[in-house]
Motif scaffolding. Structure first.
Motif: not given
Ligand code: C2E
Ligand code: CA
Ligand code: CA
Length: 759
Positions: A128-132, A272-277, A114-122, A204-207
């Motif tokens: 809010i849709s990006s880190v900025l 999304a992941v590509g952008m994160l990369l 299983f893979t878990n990750w952090g998500v920002v909820y609003r 979409h802020i997942i990390f």
């Protein structure tokens, strides 16, 4: 894997693997496996009755069923499990996150369960849709949470400033967001899936993807891991498999598994992941640059620090040169003035006294002229050393030049304090100095000035101290003088008197005179008061008012008091032996004597050694002693009363106590101060006062003695008031014991014989 780039790559790999996955499995031998579990729902949950289930357990059991393995669960804390795993005491651990650190000692399934990750909820209404977009927002986070840490790193990397609000757990953070107490919350995706209310949306802020695996610490279990890998790949790819059943049961019916991802969503995720990369790669570059720059700055600052240190040392050396006397290394004139200024300001602020001593060596010029400057210099150094040895750390000894020294004494209680130190300095010169075989004696004259002075004139302390020093020289050298001549006189008189008094006690210079106290009702003498005098070999008879205060200050009063008591007891015995009616002797005790231990036992000892009853001693104390909040006083008085001694208040009316206050103490006699008796005849007020004292004292059953009766007029008035006894020059002056005996015999002949008891 703590690098965001690698973590992101892992997510991509996971996606690819899952999309491409096919059935891979082999035949495993039947075996028993000890499986470590700890409560970590929904991945693993352990019931109170010990039954174990959960997402990773269901999946493992499905595999075990297929392989014919027997699973034995070992429940323990996370820490204990890690130890057991490393020690090989258990075969498998369910649900362990993959980290590079752990991978060094443990083996993992290649396939994550299983893979878990952090998500920002609003909040649904937020934007809010990006880190900025997080700039300036309130963000709920869990303190110490790895997702929160990664988030904070990310914010720092993007230079986004936020206001972090900590919550107790993920669910609370989601609730806070729903209530709009925070603008966003950082949670793990699993909790978000299960607990986010409809008011919240995942951004979409997942990390920080974290892979959950099965792991082992034993080599021989490796084949088991490979078998699990094969099964996992197969199970994941089959939407109806036990794996997906477990996902639906434990995680969420709607949770997306990689195989079930719609194509558009998969692409969105990949984008999304590509952008994160991309961000991550940029941030790595940035971080590298920052690190290099930081290192450069660090090196520069180290160099600067060394430079500053050297500069400081040089400055200190310069200061030393500028502020110290090169010969003695003592502070020089400049530093002295500085310190004096400080000391004066301190004294003013803290309302204390400081003293300045000006020391000039006597006939130093002669040494210089006859033995040469080199010897003179060595002498000065030796003298500086001796002076330093006598001073406190807080005092400043300085050399102004030539043979002149100064000392600043701070925080002194009285000018008297200075004298002790000044004498010690003069004392330090007593031993001759040995300079290369030459034995030299040195004296010094010391001028003292005290600050602040009584008069508020602007003072030049140094000049005053120097003037005083010349006075000391004029008085015969190797001595001291105060700038205020009054002080010099007072202090030196006190000191002389103290020393002489000490000698007087052993040299039998003290004598006791006795003054009769006469009863007005029958003219009898019930008691006499013992009054000490000092028969000084040069100055003649010194009255007690002049030396009792010195005795009290120096502590000599204890010895003096004991001596008077002893004399009084001896005298009572002698009069008894002469056949006089039994007399009581009143002795005066000072407050200082009450403060010292052993007063009662010493009084009792004197009575015992002379075989006298306690009522033969009367004790006179002052009102002020009763007012002292000193615990012993009342107790001591009670003991003396219980022993049978007669207790009298002396000089009544001069203190602040009231008659009613006296009721609390075991007092028998009141002695009205002679000032009232003196004023009585001319001042109706004084007369009324004495009358009132007599009446009230009687009401309290106290006997009244009027002191200082000098005239017939006074005597008549006191008699009319009903005063019990009188004492004064009219009847008799204090007399030496022999004289008193003669006086008593005459008095007896005139008034008849009677003996007296306590009352
Ligand atoms: P005091 O206890 O009030 O003693 C009475 C003082 O008044 C004595 O002074 C006495 O000589 C003086 N006096 C007596 N009759 C008259 C009078 O008619 N007119 C005037 N003007 N004076 C009179 P003295 O002996 O000089 O003692 C002074 C003080 O010294 C005493 O005052 C007492 O407080 C203290 N003192 C004396 N002897 C001792 C002692 O042995 N120990 C202690 N601690 N204090 C003592
Ligand atoms: Ca007295
Ligand atoms: Ca008195």
């Amino acid at each position: 894997m703590d690098n965001p780039t690698l973590r992101t790559l892992a997510v991509l790999c996971l996606l690819c693997l899952a999309l491409a996955g096919g059935p891979v499995w082999g035949q495993a031998p039947e075996r028993s496996l000890r499986v470590g579990v700890y409560a970590n729902p929904p991945l693993v949950s352990v019931d109170r009755d010990g039954s174990v289930e959960g997402f990773t357990v269901d999946v493992l059991e499905a595999i075990a069923r297929a392989e014919g393995w027997h699973l034995e669960y070992v429940e323990a804390s996370w820490g204990e499990l890690m130890t057991s795993l490393q020690a090989g005491e258990i075969d498998l651990l369910t649900a362990i996150a993959h980290t590079a650190e752990r991978a060094r000692t443990l083996s993992y399934t290649r396939e994550p369960i299983f893979t878990n990750w952090g998500v920002v909820y609003r909040h649904r209404q937020g934007d809010i849709s990006s880190v900025l977009d997080l700039a300036g927002r309130r963000i709920g986070m869990l303190a110490g949470d790895t997702h929160a840490q990664v988030m904070e790193d990310m914010l720092a990397e993007f230079g986004v400033e936020t206001q972090v609000v900590h919550g107790p757990d993920y669910r609370a953070l989601l609730d806070m967001t729903a209530r709009r107490e925070v603008d966003a919350a950082v949670v793990n995706r699993l909790v978000g899936r299960v607990h986010a209310s409809p008011d919240l949306v995942a951004t979409h802020i997942i990390f920080n993807p974290v892979e959950i695996h099965y792991a082992t610490g034993r080599e021989d279990v490796l084949p088991v891991l490979r078998t699990i890998d094969a099964h996992l790949a197969r199970l994941k790819s089959d939407g109806d498999s036990a794996y997906h059943e477990a996902v639906r049961r434990w995680i969420d019916a709607t949770v997306e598994t990689p195989a079930a991802l719609p194509v558009w969503l998969a692409w969105a995720l990949v984008t999304a992941v590509g952008m994160l990369l991309l961000f991550a790669v940029l941030s790595v570059l940035l971080r590298h640059q920052v690190r290099r720059r930081t290192q450069e700055l660090l090196n520069k600052s180290r160099a600067l620090e060394t430079e500053i240190q050297e500069h400081r040392l040089a400055q200190e050396r310069l200061n030393e040169l500028a502020y110290s006397d090169p010969l003695t290394r003592l502070p020089n004139r400049a530093l002295f003035h500085d310190r004096l200024q400080q000391a004066m300001e301190y004294a003013k602020r803290h309302d204390t006294l400081i003293a300045l001593l000006f020391i000039d060596l006597d006939d130093f010029k002669r040494v210089n002229d006859s033995l040469g400057h080199a010897t003179g210099d060595r002498l000065l150094q030796a003298i500086a050393q001796r002076f330093e040895g006598r001073l406190r750390k807080t005092d400043t000894l300085a050399r102004l030049g030539g043979d002149e020294f100064t000392v600043i004494l701070t925080d002194i209680a009285s000018p008297q304090d200075t004298v002790v130190l000044v004498r010690s300095l003069l004392e330090s010169l007593r031993e001759p100095f040995d300079l290369g075989g030459q034995s030299i004696r040195m004296g010094a004259s010391i001028g003292i000035t005290v600050y602040p002075t009584d008069d508020s004139r602007e003072t030049d302390l140094l000049k005053d101290a120097e003037t005083a020093m010349y006075q000391a020289k004029a008085r015969g050298k190797h001595t001291f003088a105060f700038y205020a001549p009054e002080l010099t006189r007072r202090v030196s008189e006190r000191l002389v008197m103290e020393n002489e008094l000490r000698a007087a006690l052993t040299n039998d210079e003290l004598v006791v005179h006795y003054q009769p106290v006469v009863s007005l009702s029958d003219g009898q003498v019930h008691s006499v008061e013992a009054l000490v005098r000092w028969n000084h070999p040069e100055r003649g008879m010194i009255p007690p008012d002049q030396f009792i205060p010195v005795a009290e200050e120096s502590g000599l009063i204890t010895g003096l008091g004991d001596w008077v008591t002893e004399r009084a007891c001896t005298q009572i015995s002698a009069w008894d032996a002469r056949g006089l009616p039994a007399l009581a002797v009143a002795i005066n005790l000072s407050a200082v004597q009450f403060r010292r231990d052993g007063l009662v036992s010493r009084l009792a000892g004197s009575l015992r050694s002379h075989g006298l009853a306690a009522h033969r001693l009367h004790i006179e104390i002052t009102e002020s002693l009763l007012m002292q909040k000193h615990g012993h006083v009342e107790e001591t008085l009670r003991t003396l009363d219980a022993m049978g001694m007669v207790l009298a208040i002396d000089d009544f009316g001069t203190g602040y106590s009231s008659l009613s206050y006296l009721r609390h103490f075991p007092i028998h006699v009141l002695k009205v101060d002679r000032s009232f008796v003196n004023d009585m005849v001319h001042s109706p007020d004084s007369r009324a006062l004495v009358e009132a004292i007599v009446a009230m004292a009687h009401a309290l059953r106290l006997r009244v003695v009027a002191e200082g009766v000098e005239t017939e007029e006074q005597l008549t008035a006191l008699r009319a008031m009903g005063c019990d006894c009188v004492q004064g020059y009219l009847l008799a002056r204090p007399m030496p014991p022999g004289e008193l005996a003669d006086w008593l015999e005459q008095h007896l002949n005139a008034h008849g014989t009677k003996t007296t008891g306590r009352a």
